[in-house]
Design a protein around this motif. Structure first.
Motif, short mmCIF file in Angstrom:
data_model
loop_
_atom_site.label_atom_id
_atom_site.label_comp_id
_atom_site.label_asym_id
_atom_site.label_seq_id
_atom_site.Cartn_x
_atom_site.Cartn_y
_atom_site.Cartn_z
N SER A 9 16.20 -6.12 8.73
CA SER A 9 15.02 -6.94 8.48
C SER A 9 13.74 -6.11 8.33
CB SER A 9 14.83 -7.96 9.60
OG SER A 9 14.67 -7.30 10.86
N GLY A 10 13.68 -4.97 9.03
CA GLY A 10 12.47 -4.15 9.00
C GLY A 10 12.00 -3.77 7.62
N PRO A 11 12.89 -3.28 6.76
CA PRO A 11 12.44 -2.87 5.42
C PRO A 11 11.89 -4.02 4.58
CG PRO A 11 14.57 -1.91 5.94
CD PRO A 11 14.30 -2.92 7.00
N PHE A 12 12.25 -5.26 4.94
CA PHE A 12 11.80 -6.41 4.16
C PHE A 12 10.61 -7.13 4.79
CE2 PHE A 12 16.22 -5.80 2.97
CZ PHE A 12 16.20 -5.96 1.60
N ALA A 69 0.82 -1.22 0.00
CA ALA A 69 0.00 0.00 0.00
C ALA A 69 0.85 1.26 0.00
CB ALA A 69 -0.94 -0.01 1.21
N GLU A 70 2.03 1.21 0.61
CA GLU A 70 2.88 2.39 0.73
C GLU A 70 4.28 2.09 0.22
OE1 GLU A 70 1.84 5.29 1.61
OE2 GLU A 70 -0.18 4.71 2.27
N PRO A 71 4.95 3.07 -0.41
CA PRO A 71 6.33 2.86 -0.85
C PRO A 71 7.28 2.82 0.34
CG PRO A 71 5.68 5.13 -1.21
CD PRO A 71 4.44 4.41 -0.77
N LEU A 72 8.46 2.31 0.12
CA LEU A 72 9.47 2.18 1.16
C LEU A 72 9.89 3.55 1.68
CD1 LEU A 72 11.48 0.41 2.76
CD2 LEU A 72 13.05 0.63 0.81
N ASP A 73 9.88 3.71 3.01
CA ASP A 73 10.34 4.94 3.67
C ASP A 73 11.63 4.61 4.41
OD1 ASP A 73 10.74 7.31 4.97
OD2 ASP A 73 8.97 7.17 6.26
N LEU A 74 12.76 4.94 3.80
CA LEU A 74 14.04 4.58 4.40
C LEU A 74 14.28 5.26 5.73
CD1 LEU A 74 16.32 4.63 1.21
CD2 LEU A 74 15.42 2.64 2.42
N GLU A 75 13.70 6.44 5.92
CA GLU A 75 13.90 7.18 7.17
C GLU A 75 13.21 6.51 8.35
OE1 GLU A 75 15.95 9.68 7.33
OE2 GLU A 75 16.32 9.55 5.17
#
Length: 229
Positions: A189-192, A175-181
């Motif tokens: 692991s969080g971003p994946f 639903a939402e794009p990746l927010d690196l911040e």
């Protein structure tokens, strides 16, 4: 014949003027798709060319290299309007989901010392000669150095010092794009990690191609398995 010659001169002038107007419209559009001015100029140039070709044929039995047919400007406007409306509707209603492609590939390290050496060579090539590149001190650091040297592409890890194992690739609607911040630099692991709203479209299993296997095994290992949900 004099009148015909004069009419041909006028018809040719119209072609030249239409060609210049078309070029001006193309330049002004600067690559913009479905530009109305470009389309109008195209129709004008087409019809001016058609008219000149017909008059040349009637007067002298000669033809131009232009293989064109007359375009009804009213019909052309209607069709162009339908195209731009369809394009506008698509542009105003983007796909509501974001497509996320995630990949994992594992490697075995046959020789740590060999891997460190090739990584130090890669680091040395990216550092000015008058600066100290420093040693590569771990396997993880070596792999990261090779990735950085290859602009992050996994193809940069296709070296003899790394033996590929199984891997996988997933395609997921999110639903939402990746927010690196939103993730710490140390959070691997969080971003994946998937969330409840994610929809897994499919998974592609990757098997390594090992040069010491026989041809039968080659064919088997090249065949990835695609799991769709």
């Amino acid at each position: 014949m004099t009148d015909q010659n004069a009419e041909l001169d006028v018809a040719l002038d119209r072609v030249i003027e239409a060609a210049r107007a078309h070029l001006a419209a193309v330049k002004a559009a600067a690559g913009r798709i479905d530009d109305d001015d470009v389309w109008q100029a195209y129709v004008d140039l087409n019809n001016a060319s058609f008219a000149y070709d017909e008059q040349l044929l009637d007067a002298f039995g000669e033809v131009t290299p232009w293989d064109v047919e007359s375009i009804d400007p009213d019909e052309a406007d209607r069709r162009f309007g339908q195209l731009t409306e369809a394009g506008g509707a698509a542009g105003a209603d983007p796909y509501p989901q974001i497509v996320s492609v995630r990949q994992r590939r594992d490697y075995r390290v046959p020789s740590v010392s060999a891997l460190l050496r090739v990584a130090e060579t890669a680091r040395r090539s990216s550092v000015p000669e008058d600066e100290d590149a420093g040693p590569v001190e771990s396997v993880g650091e070596a792999v990261l150095e090779l990735l950085q040297a290859g602009d992050g592409s996994l193809a940069s890890l296709d070296v003899p010092e790394l033996e590929p194992l199984d891997g996988l690739l997933t395609v997921t609607e999110v639903a939402e794009p990746l927010d690196l911040e939103a993730f710490d630099d140390a959070d691997g692991s969080g971003p994946f990690a998937p969330v409840d709203s994610d929809v897994l479209v499919g998974r592609l299993d990757e098997h390594p191609f090992l040069p010491d296997e026989d041809d039968h095994d080659h064919d088997h290992d090249h065949a990835g398995h695609n799991h769709k949900h």
